[in-house]
Design an enzyme around this catalytic site. Structure first.
Site, PDB file in Angstrom:
ATOM      1  N   TYR A 113      23.634 -99.415 -63.044  1.00  0.00           N
ATOM      2  CA  TYR A 113      22.554 -99.671 -62.098  1.00  0.00           C
ATOM      3  C   TYR A 113      22.823 -98.961 -60.776  1.00  0.00           C
ATOM      4  O   TYR A 113      21.936 -98.299 -60.216  1.00  0.00           O
ATOM      5  CB  TYR A 113      22.416-101.174 -61.880  1.00  0.00           C
ATOM      6  CG  TYR A 113      21.253-101.548 -60.998  1.00  0.00           C
ATOM      7  CD1 TYR A 113      19.945-101.401 -61.444  1.00  0.00           C
ATOM      8  CD2 TYR A 113      21.458-102.072 -59.721  1.00  0.00           C
ATOM      9  CE1 TYR A 113      18.868-101.751 -60.643  1.00  0.00           C
ATOM     10  CE2 TYR A 113      20.394-102.426 -58.914  1.00  0.00           C
ATOM     11  CZ  TYR A 113      19.104-102.264 -59.380  1.00  0.00           C
ATOM     12  OH  TYR A 113      18.038-102.605 -58.572  1.00  0.00           O
ATOM     13  N   SER A 167      17.923 -99.054 -54.251  1.00  0.00           N
ATOM     14  CA  SER A 167      18.534-100.375 -54.092  1.00  0.00           C
ATOM     15  C   SER A 167      19.749-100.243 -53.199  1.00  0.00           C
ATOM     16  O   SER A 167      20.386 -99.177 -53.152  1.00  0.00           O
ATOM     17  CB  SER A 167      18.957-100.931 -55.460  1.00  0.00           C
ATOM     18  OG  SER A 167      19.819-102.046 -55.322  1.00  0.00           O
TER      19      SER A 167
END
Length: 277
Positions: free
Chosen positions: A147, A135
């Site tokens: 994350y 990501s």
């Protein structure tokens, strides 16, 4: 003729969102697909079959059933030619509000789930392709530490696997997609991304199909950022110039090197939104 004719691929987290888009596109391009997810896998398989494709469902947790998942692909389709490590979860919180158990689950799914599936696949793959899902948050997303850290780990893992699996002819790359999915609905900044566009997930799928296909046999170890209108490669961490050399470094010399106005190593602090690049 499809890009993936005769290929057997496993796609994790494929019961909805990006994973579903990857599975549908791969099947349309000729692949036999194992659709893995905790929910939704059977529905996606039914839709693929209704379109004339070949797919089977697996509903196990990637942190617990990786060997079973890879074995299923070999048993049903005779080989494992590709693996897409898409299963993931996210979490948004200020650093002082992060919950250890939630952080643990993010790391378990995003990092260990990816590693366990890749390890199981590496034992049996000879040639083929692994596509990890990183990501833009790996560059450092404010208020999403778990994350961001997990996706940074996936990026490092991709580079390591690309080198380690080269002798067996297995290519390993990572994609960094941006699409409006259920995960984005949980993002507290979702209103800054514009109006919801449910077509963006399907628009990400051709890149994954390409990386699974023999057409990309010259590509490995890459981090590829893909937005609906942009495609580019992200560099791994590297030494930034200049490299300063002294026989000895004391605190004053180090402070001078980082002086915000005159230091040779001065730099701008990271912005809160640089992960969106």
């Amino acid at each position: 003729m499809g890009f993936l004719d005769g290929k057997a691929v496993v796609i994790t987290g494929a019961g909805s969102g990006l994973g579903e888009a990857y599975a549908r596109h791969a099947a349309r391009e000729g692949a036999s697909v194992v659709v893995n997810d905790l929910a939704g896998a059977e529905r996606v398989v039914a839709d693929i079959r209704a379109e004339g494709g070949t797919a089977i469902a697996h509903t196990g947790d990637v942190t617990k059933t990786a060997d079973e998942l890879i074995t299923l692909c070999r048993t049903e389709f005779g080989a494992v030619d590709g693996l897409v490590n898409n299963a993931g979860t996210t979490h948004f919180a200020a650093p002082w509000d992060d919950d250890p158990e939630t952080v643990r689950r993010v790391v378990e799914v995003n990092v260990l789930g990816t590693m366990f599936c890749g390890i199981a696949a590496a034992k049996v793959m000879r040639g083929g392709s692994i596509v990890n899902v990183a990501s833009g948050a790996m560059l450092g997303r404010a208020d999403a530490a778990a994350y961001s850290a997990s996706k940074g780990a996936v990026a490092a893992l991709t580079a390591s696997w690309a080198g380690g699996m080269a002798e067996r002819g297995v290519r390993v790359n990572a994609v960094c997609p941006l699409a409006w999915t259920g995960m984005m609905e949980r993002d507290p900044r979702r209103n800054t991304f514009g109006s919801p566009d449910t077509t963006t997930a399907a628009r990400m799928a051709p890149l994954v199909t390409y990386l699974l296909a023999d057409a990309s046999q010259h590509i490995t170890g890459q981090l590829i950022r893909f937005l609906p209108d942009k495609l580019h490669v992200i560099a791994q961490y590297a030494v930034k110039q200049p490299v300063l050399v002294r026989d000895t470094w004391d605190t004053d010399a180090i402070a001078a090197a980082f002086h915000p106005d005159t230091g040779d190593l001065r730099s701008e602090p990271p912005g809160r939104d640089r992960w969106r690049v």
